[in-house]
Scaffold this motif. Structure first.
Motif, PDB file in Angstrom:
ATOM      1  N   UNK A   1       8.724  25.812  -0.190  1.00 23.87           N
ATOM      2  CA  UNK A   1       7.351  25.707   0.283  1.00 23.87           C
ATOM      3  C   UNK A   1       6.580  24.627  -0.489  1.00 23.87           C
ATOM      4  N   UNK A   2       6.768  24.650  -1.809  1.00 22.22           N
ATOM      5  CA  UNK A   2       6.055  23.669  -2.631  1.00 22.22           C
ATOM      6  C   UNK A   2       6.471  22.245  -2.287  1.00 22.22           C
ATOM      7  N   UNK A   3       7.771  22.053  -2.085  1.00 23.95           N
ATOM      8  CA  UNK A   3       8.256  20.710  -1.767  1.00 23.95           C
ATOM      9  C   UNK A   3       7.738  20.264  -0.395  1.00 23.95           C
ATOM     10  N   UNK A   4       7.709  21.172   0.575  1.00 21.44           N
ATOM     11  CA  UNK A   4       7.212  20.820   1.918  1.00 21.44           C
ATOM     12  C   UNK A   4       5.746  20.390   1.837  1.00 21.44           C
ATOM     13  N   UNK A   5       4.959  21.150   1.070  1.00 20.20           N
ATOM     14  CA  UNK A   5       3.538  20.804   0.944  1.00 20.20           C
ATOM     15  C   UNK A   5       3.375  19.427   0.317  1.00 20.20           C
ATOM     16  N   UNK A   6       4.106  19.183  -0.773  1.00 20.45           N
ATOM     17  CA  UNK A   6       3.991  17.890  -1.458  1.00 20.45           C
ATOM     18  C   UNK A   6       4.460  16.757  -0.557  1.00 20.45           C
ATOM     19  N   UNK A   7       5.552  16.950   0.180  1.00 18.81           N
ATOM     20  CA  UNK A   7       6.078  15.891   1.039  1.00 18.81           C
ATOM     21  C   UNK A   7       5.126  15.586   2.201  1.00 18.81           C
ATOM     22  N   UNK A   8       4.575  16.632   2.833  1.00 15.95           N
ATOM     23  CA  UNK A   8       3.658  16.411   3.964  1.00 15.95           C
ATOM     24  C   UNK A   8       2.391  15.705   3.486  1.00 15.95           C
ATOM     25  N   UNK A   9       1.862  16.123   2.329  1.00 14.16           N
ATOM     26  CA  UNK A   9       0.672  15.461   1.800  1.00 14.16           C
ATOM     27  C   UNK A   9       0.950  14.007   1.459  1.00 14.16           C
ATOM     28  N   UNK A  10       2.148  13.740   0.907  1.00 19.46           N
ATOM     29  CA  UNK A  10       2.492  12.360   0.590  1.00 19.46           C
ATOM     30  C   UNK A  10       2.632  11.521   1.867  1.00 19.46           C
ATOM     31  N   UNK A  11       3.247  12.101   2.911  1.00 17.45           N
ATOM     32  CA  UNK A  11       3.357  11.389   4.185  1.00 17.45           C
ATOM     33  C   UNK A  11       1.973  11.110   4.774  1.00 17.45           C
ATOM     34  N   UNK A  12       1.054  12.075   4.633  1.00 14.66           N
ATOM     35  CA  UNK A  12      -0.306  11.867   5.116  1.00 14.66           C
ATOM     36  C   UNK A  12      -0.996  10.757   4.330  1.00 14.66           C
ATOM     37  N   UNK A  13      -0.748  10.692   3.018  1.00 15.59           N
ATOM     38  CA  UNK A  13      -1.314   9.614   2.211  1.00 15.59           C
ATOM     39  C   UNK A  13      -0.764   8.259   2.640  1.00 15.59           C
ATOM     40  N   UNK A  14       0.543   8.204   2.911  1.00 12.07           N
ATOM     41  CA  UNK A  14       1.123   6.949   3.407  1.00 12.07           C
ATOM     42  C   UNK A  14       0.466   6.527   4.724  1.00 12.07           C
TER      43      UNK A  14
ATOM     44  N   UNK B   1       0.819  -1.209   0.000  1.00 12.17           N
ATOM     45  CA  UNK B   1       0.000   0.000   0.000  1.00 12.17           C
ATOM     46  C   UNK B   1       0.850   1.255   0.000  1.00 12.17           C
ATOM     47  N   UNK B   2       1.976   1.222   0.709  1.00 12.55           N
ATOM     48  CA  UNK B   2       2.853   2.393   0.711  1.00 12.55           C
ATOM     49  C   UNK B   2       3.424   2.651  -0.686  1.00 12.55           C
ATOM     50  N   UNK B   3       3.799   1.588  -1.378  1.00  9.03           N
ATOM     51  CA  UNK B   3       4.348   1.755  -2.727  1.00  9.03           C
ATOM     52  C   UNK B   3       3.268   2.244  -3.691  1.00  9.03           C
ATOM     53  N   UNK B   4       2.085   1.618  -3.618  1.00  9.64           N
ATOM     54  CA  UNK B   4       1.026   1.994  -4.558  1.00  9.64           C
ATOM     55  C   UNK B   4       0.481   3.402  -4.298  1.00  9.64           C
ATOM     56  N   UNK B   5       0.581   3.875  -3.054  1.00  6.03           N
ATOM     57  CA  UNK B   5       0.060   5.205  -2.737  1.00  6.03           C
ATOM     58  C   UNK B   5       1.078   6.312  -2.989  1.00  6.03           C
ATOM     59  N   UNK B   6       2.269   5.973  -3.441  1.00 10.49           N
ATOM     60  CA  UNK B   6       3.271   6.996  -3.752  1.00 10.49           C
ATOM     61  C   UNK B   6       2.882   7.711  -5.044  1.00 10.49           C
ATOM     62  N   UNK B   7       2.607   8.977  -4.966  1.00 11.63           N
ATOM     63  CA  UNK B   7       2.116   9.750  -6.110  1.00 11.63           C
ATOM     64  C   UNK B   7       3.257  10.164  -7.041  1.00 11.63           C
ATOM     65  N   UNK B   8       2.900  10.289  -8.314  1.00 10.81           N
ATOM     66  CA  UNK B   8       3.862  10.744  -9.318  1.00 10.81           C
ATOM     67  C   UNK B   8       4.317  12.166  -8.996  1.00 10.81           C
ATOM     68  N   UNK B   9       3.413  12.976  -8.477  1.00 11.56           N
ATOM     69  CA  UNK B   9       3.777  14.359  -8.143  1.00 11.56           C
ATOM     70  C   UNK B   9       4.885  14.394  -7.091  1.00 11.56           C
ATOM     71  N   UNK B  10       4.867  13.457  -6.171  1.00 11.56           N
ATOM     72  CA  UNK B  10       5.925  13.403  -5.171  1.00 11.56           C
ATOM     73  C   UNK B  10       7.255  13.017  -5.801  1.00 11.56           C
TER      74      UNK B  10
END
Length: 382
Positions: free
Chosen positions: A92-105, A58-67
């Motif tokens: 700022x953009x990278x922090x937002x993308x990384x935090x959202x990806x961590x939340x998705x994980x 699930x962690x691999x499949x939930x990794x977004x292309x945007x990240x």
């Protein structure tokens, strides 16, 4: 000056080409790594379905292309000297993308845990599914709230005031719905501690019945009379709960009395007779003791104790009935009488003279006068 300008342009173009190449290589490597990891995890799942593999898949499949693109862009920008303002916005953009990806994980890992818990509770405790939904909802809300606060904090906002406002608002809401929240947390406590599950027969205060449903606010029992009893979860946990479904064995103690006129030899024989009756009543019975316990008001009292090796109430009643009939049969066979409340009234003077006003004689109501005077003269019992 012209040569230096051309050199600067060439150097800048070289850096951009290098950054583009690093970006392309990094993104390609990350995509290949994701595909390879997904393929290997599927192969391992086919061979050995370990629990942790579900989380990794699930962690691999939930990794977004945007990240992955953001990671590749960050790697490429290390070759460029950008103005501070542009670097700040990119950060700022990278922090937002990384935090959202961590939340998705975290959300995917939580989903896997809930799915596995649903499967394990479906057969053993169906009511636990409802509570898991509540737990999952609360955990998801906390996860995304924390992610939002982290994003705002990294963007430079002062979240202290926001957190304080949320705290004050939360207190106000909690005071307004404290009864509902109390029942909600009580239902979660029931789900986690499991004092009972659906199908258990419980006694709560003056109420008893079989648990039919455990909800977010109430628990419903089906009483022996057939009606449904609905109890608030908070009030339920305030009472002492007796769970008969989890009773491994039932201790049974009962008493009976025989007449005082029974011969001593027969009194001594009674405990042995009762012991043989209890031992012969079935394999689910373990005899404990039978004793001449006390001198009662109108009987010689015996106490018998045995254990039923099952929690089934109907089987217990069948065995008790068999024991009662056996005791009745054996005592009558040996001429031993059960005791009954009796009273002896001596009216010798009244029986001799026939005068109810004789000094010392008692005057009785007609219905309590009992047998004829000639019977009372001999001290017969009524």
């Amino acid at each position: 000056m012209m040569v230096l300008s051309l050199f600067d342009r060439f150097s800048t173009a070289t850096h951009w080409l290098l950054a583009s190449g690093i970006f392309a290589l990094t993104l390609t490597a990350l995509l290949l790594l994701k595909a390879l990891a997904a393929r290997q995890l599927e192969r391992l799942r086919a061979l050995h379905d370990y629990g942790f593999l579900a989380y990794l898949r699930e962690l691999v499949s939930s990794t977004r292309i945007s990240f992955l693109v953001a990671v590749a862009v960050l790697a490429g920008l290390t070759q460029l000297a950008l103005p501070d303002r542009n670097q700040k916005w990119l950060q700022y953009a990278f922090v937002i993308i990384f935090v959202l990806q961590a939340a998705l994980w975290g959300n995917r890992a939580l989903s896997v845990w809930l799915d596995r818990s649903f499967q394990s509770h479906k057969a053993s405790n169906p009511s636990g599914v409802t509570h898991l939904l509540v737990v999952g909802l609360v955990l998801r809300i906390l996860l995304w709230v924390v992610a939002l606060l982290m994003v705002l904090d990294n963007l430079g906002f002062n979240i202290t005031t926001l957190v304080a406002s949320l705290g004050i608002g939360g207190v106000a809401v909690a005071l307004a719905v404290q009864n509902i929240l109390g029942d909600l947390f009580s239902s979660v406590s029931i789900a986690l501690d499991k004092p009972f599950v659906i199908g258990d027969f419980i006694v709560v205060g003056n109420y008893m019945g079989t648990v039919e449903y455990v909800g977010l606010k109430t628990t419903r029992l089906r009483s022996l009379g057939g009606e449904q009893i609905i109890i608030s979860n908070t009030e339920l946990l305030k009472e002492r709960i007796r769970n008969y479904k989890r009773m491994e064995e039932r201790r049974v103690a009962f008493q009976f009395g025989i007449a005082y006129e029974t011969e001593v030899e027969d009194v001594e024989r009674v405990p042995g007779l009762v012991r043989e009756i209890v031992l012969g009543s079935g394999e689910l019975v373990r005899f404990d003791r039978a004793h001449f316990m006390a001198y009662g008001e109108s009987a010689l009292q015996f106490e018998v104790v045995y254990f039923m090796l099952t929690d089934n109430f109907n089987k217990y009643m069948d065995v008790q009935q068999k024991i009662n009939l056996g005791i009745l049969r054996e005592l009558r066979r040996h001429g031993i009488a059960f005791a009954r409340p009796t009273r002896v009234v001596h009216m010798a003077e009244y029986a001799r003279t026939g005068d109810a006003n004789v000094s010392g004689a008692r005057s009785l109501p007609a219905q309590a006068a009992g047998p004829a005077p000639e019977m009372l003269r001999h001290g017969r019992r009524q």
